[in-house]
Write a protein that holds these residues in place. Sequence first.
Motif, PDB file in Angstrom:
ATOM      1  N   CYS A   1      39.104 -66.985  49.125  1.00  0.00           N
ATOM      2  CA  CYS A   1      38.054 -66.710  48.154  1.00  0.00           C
ATOM      3  C   CYS A   1      38.704 -66.181  46.886  1.00  0.00           C
ATOM      4  O   CYS A   1      39.577 -65.327  46.948  1.00  0.00           O
ATOM      5  CB  CYS A   1      37.098 -65.667  48.726  1.00  0.00           C
ATOM      6  SG  CYS A   1      35.863 -65.109  47.542  1.00  0.00           S
TER       7      CYS A   1
ATOM      8  N   CYS B   1      37.242 -62.306  46.263  1.00  0.00           N
ATOM      9  CA  CYS B   1      37.560 -61.152  47.097  1.00  0.00           C
ATOM     10  C   CYS B   1      38.796 -61.475  47.925  1.00  0.00           C
ATOM     11  O   CYS B   1      39.437 -62.496  47.737  1.00  0.00           O
ATOM     12  CB  CYS B   1      36.371 -60.752  47.980  1.00  0.00           C
ATOM     13  SG  CYS B   1      36.135 -61.825  49.405  1.00  0.00           S
TER      14      CYS B   1
ATOM     15  N   TYR C   1      39.071 -62.317  51.012  1.00  0.00           N
ATOM     16  CA  TYR C   1      38.884 -63.153  52.209  1.00  0.00           C
ATOM     17  C   TYR C   1      39.858 -64.329  52.221  1.00  0.00           C
ATOM     18  O   TYR C   1      40.021 -65.035  51.221  1.00  0.00           O
ATOM     19  CB  TYR C   1      37.456 -63.685  52.301  1.00  0.00           C
ATOM     20  CG  TYR C   1      37.267 -64.576  53.508  1.00  0.00           C
ATOM     21  CD1 TYR C   1      37.107 -64.030  54.773  1.00  0.00           C
ATOM     22  CD2 TYR C   1      37.328 -65.962  53.389  1.00  0.00           C
ATOM     23  CE1 TYR C   1      36.993 -64.834  55.888  1.00  0.00           C
ATOM     24  CE2 TYR C   1      37.206 -66.781  54.507  1.00  0.00           C
ATOM     25  CZ  TYR C   1      37.040 -66.210  55.749  1.00  0.00           C
ATOM     26  OH  TYR C   1      36.935 -67.007  56.856  1.00  0.00           O
TER      27      TYR C   1
ATOM     28  N   CYS D   1      31.712 -67.774  50.566  1.00  0.00           N
ATOM     29  CA  CYS D   1      32.591 -66.814  51.244  1.00  0.00           C
ATOM     30  C   CYS D   1      31.778 -65.930  52.188  1.00  0.00           C
ATOM     31  O   CYS D   1      30.738 -65.411  51.800  1.00  0.00           O
ATOM     32  CB  CYS D   1      33.271 -65.959  50.177  1.00  0.00           C
ATOM     33  SG  CYS D   1      34.122 -64.519  50.826  1.00  0.00           S
TER      34      CYS D   1
ATOM     35  N   SER E   1      32.445 -63.020  53.169  1.00  0.00           N
ATOM     36  CA  SER E   1      32.487 -61.606  52.775  1.00  0.00           C
ATOM     37  C   SER E   1      31.651 -61.329  51.533  1.00  0.00           C
ATOM     38  O   SER E   1      30.911 -60.367  51.492  1.00  0.00           O
ATOM     39  CB  SER E   1      33.919 -61.162  52.494  1.00  0.00           C
ATOM     40  OG  SER E   1      34.703 -61.327  53.624  1.00  0.00           O
ATOM     41  N   CYS E   2      31.814 -62.158  50.489  1.00  0.00           N
ATOM     42  CA  CYS E   2      31.177 -61.818  49.215  1.00  0.00           C
ATOM     43  C   CYS E   2      30.229 -62.891  48.704  1.00  0.00           C
ATOM     44  O   CYS E   2      29.543 -62.683  47.711  1.00  0.00           O
ATOM     45  CB  CYS E   2      32.245 -61.512  48.160  1.00  0.00           C
ATOM     46  SG  CYS E   2      33.032 -62.984  47.479  1.00  0.00           S
TER      47      CYS E   2
HETATM   48 ZN   LIG Z   1      34.791 -63.530  48.860  1.00  0.00          ZN
END
Ligand SMILES: [Zn+2]
Length: 572
Positions: free
Chosen positions: A224, A227, A229, A392, A394-395
């Motif tokens: 990503c 972030c 990831y 992603c 995560s984000c």
């Molecule tokens: Zn991310």
Amino acid sequence: MRMSSLFLRTLRDDPADAEVASHQLMVRAGLIRRVSSGIYSWLPMGNRVLRNVAQIVRDEMDEAGAQEVSLPIAQPLDLWKQSGRDEMYGSMMFRVQDRKENWYALAPTAEEVVTTLVAGEYSSYRDLPVNLYQINWKYRDELRPRFGLLRAREFLMKDAYSFDADLEGLQRSYDAMFAAYQRVFTRCGLTFRSVKAQSGEIGGDTSQEFMAVAAIGEDAFVWCEQCDYAANTEAATRRPTPEVSIVDPGPRESVHTPDMPGIDVVAEHLGTTADLLMKSIAFDVDGDLVLALVPGDREVNEFAVANAYAPAKVRLYTDADFAAHPEIPKGYIGPDFDGATRTIADSSLRAPHGWVTGANRVDHHDRNVMLGREFTPTAWAEIVVVEPGDRCPSCGGPLRIDRGIEVGHVFQLGDKYSKALGATYVDDSGSEHPMVMGCYGIGVSRILSAIVEEHHDDHGIAWPASIAPYQVHLVMLPGRGDGAVAVLATAEELYAGLRDRGVEVLFDDRDASPGVKFADADLLGMPIQITLGGKGLARGIVERKVRATGERDEIDLANAVEILAAQAAAQS
Ligand SMILES: [Zn+2]
């Protein structure tokens, strides 16, 4: 350094055996010369960069509390037999015999030696933790050495080994190394991500690889941009699709779809697109038929399906499986097929529309197959192979897929080596335990390749200031006219002035044409290029070029030393 006396010959043409930019440029810029397959000599320019990278690694290891040692390259093969790794490395390891016919290994790594060393010195919980590292040459007898320093048979590596009393201690040591690695690669100017990895040959449980993003990398990975990831393509996943309210698509209807190989042909025949079709993919899960449901335009990630049913044995149905089960309509299975014990659906199937699916009979598909009406998956999971632009996990940012060069690796080894080699300690109640180990590698010479892959253009290398062999490349162009003597004298003053201020300067004082000097300056890649010629001198200026951006300006000759010294200090 004066180029007139520097041990350097630059080359205009790429060497015949160099397939990738970093290898070509490092040879052309006179950093390395091939001695034999995958084995190189380091020339002064290359050696300076190598030293600079090693120094960054050393700084960060020291800062993280590791202590530098130097372990032998020639290691008794008996040690490797004791750990069982002699056989494991097989022909990847160089073996040599001494005059008494004792066998030695040329170190590919040093777990055995360092574990034995610590076992001999330390025996109490009070001694721990300790983390030892070295920056030393390593050897691997690669079957096919290539890409210059990327797959060499002799390479400079930093290897660190932590010894703790328990797993909590190991986690602290591991975290400290992980953080140090992030600083090392950042300081080296690399775009990188850490990726959870399989442990490979060293063995153990948790491990992470640090991958420098590079098109020539050996492994693809997902990352990503927004972030931290990152994951290898097998382990990568994406943000789940939220639940939506489904619109009644109308009644289910069957369509005759004979002789249509592939999802796109079916989609075209039905006047729709592959993403509105659903694939029902047959898996054998501990002997049961399980269907994995994914949109028609996506591939199922077998590892994700296996993960969802772990520890059960999971495998894709083969032609032999279908042959053994003629009742299963291969290619026409629907999500509500009777013979399936369970179904697992990718969350992207939570779409408001009905689906086109297999009709559970040969040569037929069904339209308007509705979630909750015709089919209800047993389980939801992210089971498609991630593609660029997916969200992603995560984000929510867009994911990218690139290739990467592995520049570092951190492992939690546990007690594999300490048990095999007797590295134990006595705790405060008097009982004995094996020490808990971690090991941490950085490919120091390999980093150079990764840096050049990221920092180059058509003209040559553009070193990040942190590792550049010199900060300033001073090009002197005296010409043939009357002003030549004045240019020479001024250039000498500038050179001396910068050196007095501690600036590392490569001074092109050679009797060569401007074209040759400029081409070499771009090829060699110092961050700042300064050109002093007759016309500039008459106007009281020198020309400055930032190698990485190509930005040019003129600076006042009278203040040049001060300005350049400040610039060099700020960027290194
Ligand atoms: Zn991310």
